[in-house]
Design an enzyme around this catalytic site. Structure first.
Site, PDB file in Angstrom:
ATOM      1  CG  HIS A  71     -58.532 -57.407  -8.307  1.00 13.01           C
ATOM      2  ND1 HIS A  71     -59.630 -56.858  -8.923  1.00 13.01           N
ATOM      3  CD2 HIS A  71     -57.580 -57.495  -9.263  1.00 13.01           C
ATOM      4  CE1 HIS A  71     -59.350 -56.634 -10.197  1.00 13.01           C
ATOM      5  NE2 HIS A  71     -58.112 -57.016 -10.423  1.00 13.01           N
ATOM      6  CG  HIS A  77     -60.322 -53.655 -15.014  1.00 14.83           C
ATOM      7  ND1 HIS A  77     -60.019 -53.763 -13.691  1.00 14.83           N
ATOM      8  CD2 HIS A  77     -59.544 -54.573 -15.636  1.00 14.83           C
ATOM      9  CE1 HIS A  77     -59.124 -54.715 -13.522  1.00 14.83           C
ATOM     10  NE2 HIS A  77     -58.824 -55.215 -14.683  1.00 14.83           N
ATOM     11  CE1 TYR A 117     -62.551 -61.121 -14.083  1.00 16.00           C
ATOM     12  CE2 TYR A 117     -63.540 -59.286 -15.264  1.00 16.00           C
ATOM     13  CZ  TYR A 117     -62.422 -59.954 -14.813  1.00 16.00           C
ATOM     14  OH  TYR A 117     -61.174 -59.447 -15.078  1.00 16.00           O
ATOM     15  CG  HIS A 150     -59.485 -63.896 -16.000  1.00 12.93           C
ATOM     16  ND1 HIS A 150     -58.418 -64.396 -15.290  1.00 12.93           N
ATOM     17  CD2 HIS A 150     -59.345 -62.544 -15.977  1.00 12.93           C
ATOM     18  CE1 HIS A 150     -57.667 -63.394 -14.856  1.00 12.93           C
ATOM     19  NE2 HIS A 150     -58.189 -62.260 -15.261  1.00 12.93           N
TER      20      HIS A 150
HETATM   21 FE1  FEO Z   1     -57.366 -56.773 -15.058  1.00 10.17          FE
HETATM   22 FE2  FEO Z   1     -57.323 -60.168 -15.272  1.00 10.17          FE
HETATM   23  O1  FEO Z   1     -56.624 -58.482 -14.944  1.00 10.17           O
END
Ligand code: FEO
Length: 397
Positions: free
Chosen positions: A24, A146, A193, A226
């Site tokens: 990000h 999200h 996370y 992930h």
């Molecule tokens: Fe919201 Fe892993 O992207």
């Protein structure tokens, strides 16, 4: 690069980003790297669930080719359009241009904005069933967990929930499953996370988890996008998410500061002496020397935040500005705190720190404490007392 089987005729075909240290932009420090997970299902329809980040398209396509020619993919599920999961789509579509992409309505709009090319896209919504042949995918929208487009897909016959970002971790490993790595590290990265990305969405997460529970779908495995997938005990991470979304805190204080010549650091030292003498757990961080992602993880379960900065050019020191803005965006609820710092001729920084704490939703429990140039003995005693006072409030709950 080989695909990794995760169930009969289902493969992990993702990519491992061993060297990623930021995510990000610069907002998230991925100290253990990350993975972008994509999954291939061989049925009457050859289906890809999610893609990987654009620079890793070649790795994903190579893994797909180890099972089936990429040209044979006719179905793509876009659970989430953020580029770490959709960036490889334009490259993949060169091989299977007619593949139909399924996603939420917002995903269709978002993919157009990202890639500016005609896509064979079909919008789906919660409850829709998509037959792959012998198997069925049940689509579950999870807007704002999200992003507005976010979705999960549940493979009915195999009882696998493809959860995308939810339940994932930034954790690069050669292993693919929860039971193959140290549990403490796995839960730490899962918690990091959640704290750094999902914290602001706690209420929504609680709501969506309740909806999923109401669906009463048996979950044998959670395949995330992930890090590691959960096959040993998928409910372990669901229960953790339930706890985290309740936004509960512990009697714990985090003191974060930035200093120019050591005066603010000295104040911080006395504050934590007071906290320590009161017997309350605490953490002390100089934000200029510390990775923000870990600090936020520590703040996630702490009841109180005490933040400090020296004044600089009529404002807060730059690392602390950045930190406070990030914290404000996470909207911590049900926390208390206060500000402190040193200045030469204008104490604006300390007032600004207090203002940002308030904007973040933190209840101020002690007037901002500031000193000119360097604290004297009386001022250091005041710092010590501040620490004791916040510790007493934290103990009260
Ligand atoms: Fe919201 Fe892993 O992207």
């Amino acid at each position: 690069m080989q695909a990794v089987p995760i169930a009969k005729n289902i493969w992990w075909v993702g990519a491992i980003d061993w060297t990623a240290r930021h995510f990000h932009g610069q907002t998230y420090t991925t100290q253990r790297g990350t993975t972008y997970n994509a999954y291939l299902i061989l049925d009457e329809k050859i289906t890809l669930i999610d893609a990987v980040y654009g620079p890793f398209a070649g790795e994903m396509i190579q893994r797909i080719r180890s099972v089936v020619p990429a040209e044979k993919i006719d179905t793509i599920i876009a659970n989430h359009i953020e580029p770490d999961h959709s960036g490889a789509l334009p490259e993949l579509l060169k091989f299977c241009p007619n593949a139909r992409i399924y996603g939420s309505e917002r995903a269709g709009q978002g993919l157009e904005h990202y890639y500016h090319q005609k896509l064979n896209f079909q919008a789906v919504k919660t409850g829709d069933l998509l037959s792959l042949g012998r198997r069925t995918l049940r689509l579950i929208e999870i807007p704002m967990i999200h992003w507005p487009d976010s979705m999960m897909s549940y493979l009915v016959e195999d009882q696998i929930l493809f959860s995308n970002d939810t339940f994932g971790q930034h954790y690069a490993t050669s292993e693919r499953f929860d039971d193959e790595v140290p549990q403490e590290t796995l839960m730490e990265e899962t918690g990091k996370y959640y704290a750094n990305i999902l914290w602001p969405f706690g209420n929504l997460i609680a709501q969506r988890l309740a909806e999923i529970e109401k669906m009463a779908i048996p979950i044998r495995m959670i395949a995330t996008s992930h890090g590691l997938s959960w096959r040993k005990d998928p409910w372990k991470v669901i229960e953790a998410y339930k706890r985290w979304s309740a936004n509960e805190t512990k009697p714990k204080i985090v003191v974060v500061y930035e200093t120019m010549y050591g005066s603010t650091a000295k104040m911080a030292g006395k504050i934590v002496e007071g906290i320590s003498d009161a017997g309350v757990p605490f953490k002390l961080y100089d934000i200029a020397q510390t990775d923000r992602t870990s600090v936020i993880y520590d703040m996630f379960d702490a009841k109180a935040y005490i933040v400090g900065s020296s004044n600089h050019d009529g404002g807060i020191l730059p690392n602390m500005v950045s930190f406070m803005e990030f914290l404000k965006g996470l909207h911590p609820k049900n926390r208390i705190g206060c500000a402190f710092g040193s200045y030469g001729w204008s104490g604006v920084a300390i007032m600004k720190l207090e203002a940002i704490l308030k904007e973040a939703g933190v209840a101020i429990v002690h007037p901002a404490l500031s000193v000119v140039y360097a604290p004297d003995d009386a001022q250091l005693t005041a710092c010590y007392e501040l620490g004791k006072k916040v510790a007493a409030l934290v103990q009260k709950g």
